[in-house]
Design an enzyme around this catalytic site. Structure first.
Site, mmCIF file in Angstrom:
data_model
loop_
_atom_site.group_PDB
_atom_site.id
_atom_site.type_symbol
_atom_site.label_atom_id
_atom_site.label_comp_id
_atom_site.label_asym_id
_atom_site.label_seq_id
_atom_site.Cartn_x
_atom_site.Cartn_y
_atom_site.Cartn_z
ATOM 1 N N SER A 239 0.836 -1.194 0.000
ATOM 2 C CA SER A 239 0.000 0.000 0.000
ATOM 3 C C SER A 239 0.874 1.248 0.000
ATOM 4 O O SER A 239 2.100 1.156 0.049
ATOM 5 C CB SER A 239 -0.910 0.014 1.232
ATOM 6 O OG SER A 239 -0.123 0.238 2.388
ATOM 7 N N LYS A 240 0.215 2.379 -0.046
ATOM 8 C CA LYS A 240 0.938 3.644 -0.157
ATOM 9 C C LYS A 240 2.005 3.838 0.912
ATOM 10 O O LYS A 240 3.030 4.444 0.665
ATOM 11 C CB LYS A 240 -0.047 4.826 -0.095
ATOM 12 C CG LYS A 240 -0.596 5.211 -1.439
ATOM 13 C CD LYS A 240 -2.106 5.195 -1.448
ATOM 14 C CE LYS A 240 -2.633 3.786 -1.319
ATOM 15 N NZ LYS A 240 -4.035 3.598 -1.542
#
Length: 467
Positions: A239-240
């Site tokens: 994820s980010k």
RNA sequence: GGUCCCAUCGUCUAGUGGUUAGGACGCUGGCCUCUCACGCCGGAAACCGGGGUUCAAGCCCCCGUGGGACUACCA
């Protein structure tokens, strides 16, 4: 003769194309190309609330940048709801589906209760046998088998068996009249004659339900291949917070598409000890049998290494093109020949295009600023005479090539009986303003006589002023 | 909780019963050298645990353990 192989990539337009999706697309693309099949692009935009045109465009752009060309599409799932509804009606008519009027709230409560008491939080079949008619907010549920097993023949994971009792009656048409994912995907894959469904393994648990739908609808069940997920450094889903996950973010960070493609393909797939693959090679070598079963952790360092490799290998013309948006303002008006020489100097020492561009500033600058203490430390009075001599002799050089300059510099130091080291750093500072650069001869050749003389003279006056 | 998947160096992986367990990134020692890279040579670094099967197990089976996915009127 077996039917032509058809694969598809079916992203939902709810954001940019992330690296996981890109790898899935890449595998589908390679598999299709390897078998001279067809690669279909389908946008799954049945979630009216979350889908945007902007995301669709972003995904298409990223696919194009990676070179993942599609043969059919893009098709938009939302435009196919007529087909989906037709199929819903078919199942309804055959009693393979039924209307359900349970509300979201009721369902949510039942789920909580079931979870609390340790029971299965699946739909309890309240409306299954009520034979209800369509009402305002009713949904349509698929009437699943309560007994028996469904086996997913997965090309990567092998056979996976599910007990049908574990599968609940999933909703196939929502209250708003739109189909749900698990239904629409089956209809579309079947109607588009997809032969191989290659997707992330977060879909394995959906697969038995989908197989039941294929069978209920009388469609041929395609082959499935579930590829393991890509995880972040902490082994959680990428994820980010693990860094950039958007494909186009890598473009913006100065990565070459072939580096990303090469990196991504080796995440879960391999061909012996080979690390570097050209696209034609990948098409030739790719097979689902060689795809691993376990998840992979995204490793930015290795991507960086591949990027450096492809920058080194790239043609300067091509890099000049790619660097367009990264160059400092002063470079925009520089002539093409000069720019190409600059690129050649920097190629072996750049990991990204951004790095290359930021390092290149001194080539294009009118005046050189000596970084940190470099001028203070290396441009000292005792070497002024050497710089003067260089400035005086440079215009005389007939062979102003890299080799010619090498000879010139060697003769220059030999004549004066000094080590090259004595003038190397001062000259480097004078020409580049930095303590680190390509070789002196390379820099001189790239800069050209005029700039070399001008910068050398500027360094001399810098020394003068210091006194 | 339930269902399902997965398990070789820190990371990506090779390996399909007999190997000094190989390669790559990263890390590291050296060489090259005008600096920095590149390149080259070398090093440290792994079979999750326990039971089986077998003459022989990283490879096959079982049980643990650990990680992950799914469990929506999202896809």
């Amino acid at each position: 003769m077996t039917a032509k192989i058809r694969t598809r990539f079916a992203p939902s337009p709810t954001g940019y194309l992330h690296v996981g999706g890109a790898r899935t697309a890449l595998f589908n693309w390679l598999f299709a190309r390897h078998h001279q099949g067809v690669f279909v692009l389908r946008i799954e935009d049945t979630d009216q609330a979350r889908s945007t045109d902007k995301s669709t465009k972003a995904i298409l752009d990223a696919m194009a940048w990676l070179g993942l060309t599609w043969d059919e599409g893009p098709f938009f799932q939302a435009q196919r709801v007529g087909l989906h509804r037709e199929m819903v009606q078919k199942l309804l008519a055959e009693k393979k589906a039924y209307y359900c009027t349970c509300t979201t709230e009721e369902l949510e409560e039942k789920r909580k209760k079931a979870l609390a008491t340790g029971e299965k939080p699946k739909y309890d079949g309240t409306c299954r046998d009520k034979n209800l008619s369509k009402t305002q907010n009713s949904v349509v549920r698929f009437r699943g088998d309560l007994t028996g097993t469904t086996v997913v023949k997965d090309l990567i994971k092998g056979n996976i068996t599910f007990n049908n009792e574990e599968l609940d009656d999933l909703i196939i048409e929502r209250g708003d009249g739109y189909p749900t994912y698990n239904f629409a995907v089956v209809i579309d894959d079947a109607l588009m004659n997809i032969t191989h469904v290659i997707r992330g393994d977060d879909h394995v648990n959906n697969t038995p339900r989908q197989i039941l739908l294929y069978q209920a609808l009388g469609f041929a069940v395609p082959q499935f291949a579930h590829v393991p997920m890509i995880l972040g450094s902490d082994k959680a889903r990428l994820s980010k917070r693990h860094g950039a996950t958007s494909v186009m973010a890598y473009k913006d960070m100065g990565f070459l598409p072939e580096a990303l493609v090469n990196y991504l393909v080796r995440l879960g797939w391999s061909a012996g000890d080979q690390e570097i693959f050209s696209l034609p090679e990948l098409i030739d070598l790719f097979s689902l049998e060689a795809v691993g079963k376990s998840p992979a952790i995204f490793n930015p360092d290795k991507l960086m290494w591949l990027n450096a490799h492809y920058i080194k290998e790239a043609k300067t013309d091509r890099l000049a093109e790619e660097l367009r948006s990264f160059w400092p303002a002063t470079a925009k008006s520089a002539d093409a020949e000069f720019t190409k020489k600059v690129i050649a100097d920097l190629q072996p020492r750049s990991k990204t295009l951004i790095e290359m561009a930021s390092f290149a500033d001194f080539y294009f600058a009118d005046t050189i600023n000596y970084e940190n203490e470099a001028g203070q430390k290396f441009l000292t009075p005792d070497i002024a005479e050497y710089l003067s001599a260089v400035a005086a002799e440079i215009p005389q050089i007939e062979d102003f090539s890299k080799a010619g300059l090498e000879v010139f510099l060697r003769d220059f130091t030999e004549k004066r009986n000094i080590k090259f080291k004595v003038i190397a750093q001062p000259l480097r500072i004078a020409l580049t303003g930095k303590t680190v650069s390509a070789g002196i001869d390379e820099v001189m050749f790239t800069l050209g006589k005029e700039r070399v003389v001008k910068r050398t003279i500027a360094a001399i006056s810098y020394i003068e002023k210091k006194k």
